[in-house]
Design a protein around this motif. Structure first.
Motif, short mmCIF file in Angstrom:
data_model
loop_
_atom_site.label_atom_id
_atom_site.label_comp_id
_atom_site.label_asym_id
_atom_site.label_seq_id
_atom_site.Cartn_x
_atom_site.Cartn_y
_atom_site.Cartn_z
N ASN A 234 0.81 -1.22 0.00
CA ASN A 234 0.00 0.00 0.00
C ASN A 234 0.84 1.27 0.00
OD1 ASN A 234 -2.36 -1.50 0.05
ND2 ASN A 234 -2.42 -1.56 2.28
N HIS A 235 2.16 1.09 0.09
CA HIS A 235 3.05 2.26 0.07
C HIS A 235 3.13 2.82 -1.34
CE1 HIS A 235 6.52 4.82 0.90
NE2 HIS A 235 7.14 4.27 -0.13
N GLU A 236 3.01 4.11 -1.45
CA GLU A 236 3.16 4.78 -2.75
C GLU A 236 4.41 5.64 -2.72
OE1 GLU A 236 1.52 4.25 -5.36
OE2 GLU A 236 -0.13 3.04 -4.57
N PRO A 237 5.21 5.62 -3.78
CA PRO A 237 4.96 5.00 -5.09
C PRO A 237 5.70 3.68 -5.27
CG PRO A 237 6.66 6.68 -5.30
CD PRO A 237 6.34 6.58 -3.84
N CYS A 238 5.34 2.68 -4.51
CA CYS A 238 5.90 1.32 -4.60
C CYS A 238 7.37 1.26 -4.16
CB CYS A 238 5.71 0.73 -5.99
SG CYS A 238 3.97 0.39 -6.33
N MET A 239 7.99 0.10 -4.35
CA MET A 239 9.32 -0.18 -3.82
C MET A 239 10.28 -0.63 -4.92
SD MET A 239 8.77 0.31 -0.53
CE MET A 239 7.50 0.17 0.74
N HIS A 240 11.56 -0.36 -4.69
CA HIS A 240 12.58 -0.77 -5.65
C HIS A 240 12.95 -2.25 -5.52
CE1 HIS A 240 13.34 3.67 -5.60
NE2 HIS A 240 13.42 3.45 -6.88
N LYS A 241 12.97 -2.76 -4.29
CA LYS A 241 13.26 -4.18 -4.10
C LYS A 241 12.78 -4.60 -2.73
CE LYS A 241 17.95 -4.28 -2.07
NZ LYS A 241 19.31 -4.87 -2.21
N LEU A 242 12.67 -5.92 -2.56
CA LEU A 242 12.32 -6.51 -1.26
C LEU A 242 13.39 -7.51 -0.86
CD1 LEU A 242 8.54 -7.44 -1.77
CD2 LEU A 242 9.47 -5.29 -0.92
N LEU A 243 13.61 -7.62 0.44
CA LEU A 243 14.42 -8.70 1.00
C LEU A 243 13.51 -9.60 1.82
CD1 LEU A 243 17.61 -6.89 2.41
CD2 LEU A 243 17.33 -7.99 0.18
N LEU A 244 13.55 -10.89 1.57
CA LEU A 244 12.85 -11.86 2.40
C LEU A 244 13.92 -12.61 3.19
CD1 LEU A 244 11.08 -11.49 -0.38
CD2 LEU A 244 9.69 -13.25 0.69
N MET A 245 13.82 -12.56 4.52
CA MET A 245 14.95 -12.96 5.35
C MET A 245 14.53 -13.95 6.45
SD MET A 245 16.83 -9.25 5.85
CE MET A 245 15.55 -8.66 6.96
N ASP A 246 15.42 -14.90 6.69
CA ASP A 246 15.22 -15.82 7.80
C ASP A 246 16.53 -16.55 8.07
OD1 ASP A 246 12.64 -16.94 9.33
OD2 ASP A 246 14.07 -18.58 9.08
N ASN A 247 16.78 -16.86 9.33
CA ASN A 247 18.00 -17.59 9.67
C ASN A 247 17.92 -19.07 9.33
OD1 ASN A 247 19.63 -15.45 10.72
ND2 ASN A 247 18.40 -15.44 12.58
N ASP A 248 16.71 -19.55 9.05
CA ASP A 248 16.53 -20.93 8.61
C ASP A 248 16.77 -20.96 7.10
OD1 ASP A 248 15.69 -23.44 7.85
OD2 ASP A 248 13.91 -23.46 9.13
N THR A 249 18.01 -21.17 6.72
CA THR A 249 18.37 -21.08 5.30
C THR A 249 17.77 -22.22 4.47
OG1 THR A 249 20.46 -22.24 5.73
CG2 THR A 249 20.51 -19.84 5.78
N GLU A 250 17.53 -23.36 5.10
CA GLU A 250 16.91 -24.48 4.37
C GLU A 250 15.49 -24.10 3.98
OE1 GLU A 250 15.95 -29.26 4.81
OE2 GLU A 250 17.11 -28.23 6.36
N LYS A 251 14.73 -23.54 4.90
CA LYS A 251 13.36 -23.11 4.60
C LYS A 251 13.38 -22.03 3.53
CE LYS A 251 11.08 -20.46 7.58
NZ LYS A 251 10.23 -20.06 8.73
#
Length: 215
Positions: free
Chosen positions: A82-99
């Motif tokens: 819902n943020h305007e005017p959108c985003m340049h990139k996203l990071l999806l992060m977790d310490n469980d690297t297998e997942k």
């Protein structure tokens, strides 16, 4: 993708669509992983988790902010989409690297073409969700074009991760660090014995920059 020059003028940018952001947000919620969005130099998240704080403390990124809306005196958090005017990139992060790599990444890759996005990786604990066609190689080529530099004859590029591979291939001399991933090493013209923590970048610049060796 967001590229600026020394005067902070935008050289090139491309943003994810709100639908691409929304589908990644839903995936992050489904797998209970953290998500950080970049809009230029401003970072946003849906929750300030330990790994989100680590991004700021260890890597020196700006501290991500939560997005809020206020209606009739009631403040609520809102979705990144819902943020305007959108985003340049996203990071999806977790310490469980297998997942992250065995479950989340295949899901993202299956959605990428539908939502005009692409997936890459800089660290085992972080997936990058970018607009389709965007990469470090594209960003560096746009900056070189702006500066009047021919990357095929004048650029020394250094890297260690999957998201560096295209840039290393494009450069006149691409150097991977000793601790680099196989993808980076395979794309490079030269691999240092030293890791990035052991001065590998400095070794590369002494060898190939500042009037040093050519390949």
């Amino acid at each position: 993708l967001y590229c600026v020059d020394a005067n902070n003028r935008i050289v090139f940018e491309r943003k994810l669509s709100s639908d691409a952001i929304a589908v990644a947000e839903d995936l992050a919620q489904q797998y209970n992983i953290s998500i950080v969005a970049y809009d230029g130099d401003d970072l946003y998240s849906t929750e300030i988790t330990e790994i989100v704080e680590h991004l700021h403390i260890f890597y020196g990124e700006p501290m991500p902010q939560l997005l809020y809306s206020e209606e009739e005196g009631v403040v609520t958090t809102i979705k990144l989409a819902n943020h305007e005017p959108c985003m340049h990139k996203l990071l999806l992060m977790d310490n469980d690297t297998e997942k992250l790599n065995m479950l989340v990444r295949p899901k993202l890759e299956s959605l990428a073409s539908q939502y005009g996005a692409t997936v890459t990786q800089a660290l085992p604990t972080m997936l990058e969700w970018l607009p389709a066609g965007c990469s470090k190689a594209l960003g560096v080529s746009k900056l070189c074009e702006h500066l009047g530099i021919d990357p095929t004859t004048q650029l020394l590029a250094l890297g260690d991760a999957e998201n560096d591979a295209g840039m290393l291939e494009m450069a006149c001399i691409g150097v991977a660090m000793g601790n680099g991933c196989d993808r980076a090493k395979g794309a490079a013209d030269f691999v240092t014995e030293e890791s990035n923590c052991e001065g590998g970048a400095g070794v590369a610049m002494e060898l190939f920059g500042f009037g040093g060796t050519t390949l």
